[in-house]
Design an enzyme around this catalytic site. Structure first.
Site, PDB file in Angstrom:
ATOM      1  N   GLY A  10       0.144  -3.101   5.284  1.00 47.66           N
ATOM      2  CA  GLY A  10       0.236  -4.487   5.753  1.00 47.66           C
ATOM      3  C   GLY A  10      -1.109  -5.161   5.573  1.00 47.66           C
ATOM      4  N   GLY A  26      -4.564  -5.754   5.750  1.00 50.34           N
ATOM      5  CA  GLY A  26      -5.610  -4.820   6.127  1.00 50.34           C
ATOM      6  C   GLY A  26      -6.618  -5.369   7.110  1.00 50.34           C
ATOM      7  CB  THR A  71      -0.829   0.002   1.318  1.00 54.55           C
ATOM      8  OG1 THR A  71      -1.563  -1.209   1.404  1.00 54.55           O
ATOM      9  CG2 THR A  71      -1.773   1.168   1.420  1.00 54.55           C
ATOM     10  NE  ARG A 119      -8.564  -7.618   1.538  1.00 53.34           N
ATOM     11  CZ  ARG A 119      -7.525  -6.810   1.700  1.00 53.34           C
ATOM     12  NH1 ARG A 119      -7.207  -5.930   0.785  1.00 53.34           N
ATOM     13  NH2 ARG A 119      -6.781  -6.883   2.788  1.00 53.34           N
ATOM     14  CB  THR A 151      -3.763  -0.355  -1.345  1.00 52.76           C
ATOM     15  OG1 THR A 151      -3.149  -1.635  -1.458  1.00 52.76           O
ATOM     16  CG2 THR A 151      -5.206  -0.552  -0.908  1.00 52.76           C
ATOM     17  N   GLY A 207      -9.757  -3.802   1.974  1.00 56.01           N
ATOM     18  CA  GLY A 207      -8.908  -3.896   3.156  1.00 56.01           C
ATOM     19  C   GLY A 207      -9.115  -2.724   4.092  1.00 56.01           C
ATOM     20  CG  ASP A 208      -5.640  -1.376   6.159  1.00 58.83           C
ATOM     21  OD1 ASP A 208      -5.485  -1.892   5.019  1.00 58.83           O
ATOM     22  OD2 ASP A 208      -4.696  -0.880   6.793  1.00 58.83           O
TER      23      ASP A 208
HETATM   24  N1  GLY Z   1      -3.282  -2.637   3.631  1.00 60.39           N
HETATM   25  C1  GLY Z   1      -3.781  -2.897   2.364  1.00 60.39           C
HETATM   26  C2  GLY Z   1      -4.695  -4.024   2.271  1.00 60.39           C
HETATM   27  O1  GLY Z   1      -4.690  -4.923   3.089  1.00 60.39           O
HETATM   28  O2  GLY Z   1      -5.462  -4.033   1.330  1.00 60.39           O
END
Ligand code: GLY
Length: 318
Positions: free
Chosen positions: A225, A227, A173, A201, A191, A203-204
């Site tokens: 990392g 997410g 990311t 999906r 990202t 992520g964070d």
């Molecule tokens: N930190 C990015 C993700 O997990 O998508």
């Protein structure tokens, strides 16, 4: 105020341009979006924007968010296909819509309304990496659930970490945190997410509070990392809250990392946090002892790399 901008190492090349913007009186929001936009356009970075590694079906899906610490304004988008400027679209959500998070076809529709140029995000190189890692990549209807363990192992492949251009496993990311001359703080995260992820999906990175949080009163934090770990601990918000309740920047970063040890997560992997406090002091933490972050202040002509505080996570030993 003296401006400052920080990023993870794959964003370092964008810091001089972002600092020029801040020195000219530009806003922290525009500086972090400029940084993200430059990384999204980098064809050698397979973790962000154009040339990002695709999902299980070979589709590149981008997540991004922007947060303005002045008034806690925020915008984010998830699973954007066909446009590379994910952070710009997230900023548009923040500036133009009465919403925070757009998914489904929404981000694509908004990108078109902004007049952005549609782009095929899947480069031949990223497609070749995808195909080389999926032994049965022609079987596009295969059940993901039955193959998830195998997929995670593939995503953790150190060769992939090299190929993503980030040195991270395949959920790399980019994030930027800036303070401008008005003392306003902003964060931007972008990202292509976890390589070979289940379609849709997120992520964070598009989840405000998980991968991104900024509050002028206390500081800001952003994560890279896996997410799902930051989503379950609301890591970025936690780090800012720890500072709010009196922890120093370094203590808050370390506590944010240690919180991750409570997770029951068979897929746990590397996590990294960047933060600045309300006075613009920068810091970083990581579960990887070799991880650095990049800093730029007005007197620097190029970004300076600094070590992150290493926090050993028990969850990675289980
Ligand atoms: N930190 C990015 C993700 O997990 O998508």
């Amino acid at each position: 105020m003296r401006p400052i901008i920080i990023t993870c190492h794959n964003g370092a090349f964008a810091l001089p341009a972002a600092m020029d913007l801040l020195k000219a009186g530009g806003s922290a929001v525009d500086a972090v979006v400029l940084g993200c936009t430059m990384v999204e356009a980098n064809p050698e970075d397979h973790s962000v924007g154009y040339s990002g590694l695709p999902n299980l079906l070979g589709q590149v899906e981008l997540d991004a968010s922007v947060m303005d610490g002045n008034g806690l304004r925020a915008g984010s988008i998830g699973a954007l296909q066909g446009y590379q400027q994910a952070a710009q679209v997230a900023r548009e959500v923040m500036n133009s819509l009465p919403h925070v998070l757009l998914g489904g076809d929404g981000p694509m529709r908004l990108a078109a309304e902004m007049g952005l140029e549609p782009t095929n995000l899947l480069t031949p190189e990223a497609e070749a990496i995808w195909k080389s890692r999926l032994t049965d990549s022609d079987d596009r209807d295969a059940s993901y659930l039955g193959r998830i363990k195998q997929m995670v192992n593939l995503a953790e492949d150190p060769q992939i970490a090299e190929q993503t251009g980030t040195g991270e496993p395949a959920h790399g990311t980019v994030n930027f945190i800036a303070m401008d001359m008005n003392g306003d703080i902003a964060t931007g995260v972008s990202t292509s997410g976890w390589a070979w992820k289940y379609p849709g999906r997120m992520g964070d990175s598009p989840v405000i509070g998980a991968g991104n949080y900024a509050d002028n009163r206390w500081g800001a934090a952003a994560c890279t990392g896996r997410g799902e770990m930051a989503q379950r601990c609301l890591t970025a918000h936690s780090v800012v809250t720890f500072m709010r309740f009196g922890m120093s920047l370094e203590e808050a970063l370390a506590q944010g990392m240690r919180d991750l040890d409570a997770l029951d997560d068979p897929y746990a992997s590397e996590m990294n946090i960047l933060a600045i406090d309300k006075d613009g002091n920068p810091g970083g933490a990581s579960s990887n002892p070799e991880k650095e972050f990049a800093v730029m202040t007005p007197e620097m002509t190029e970004a300076e790399m600094r070590p992150r505080t290493y926090v050993e996570l028990d969850i990675l030993k289980r």
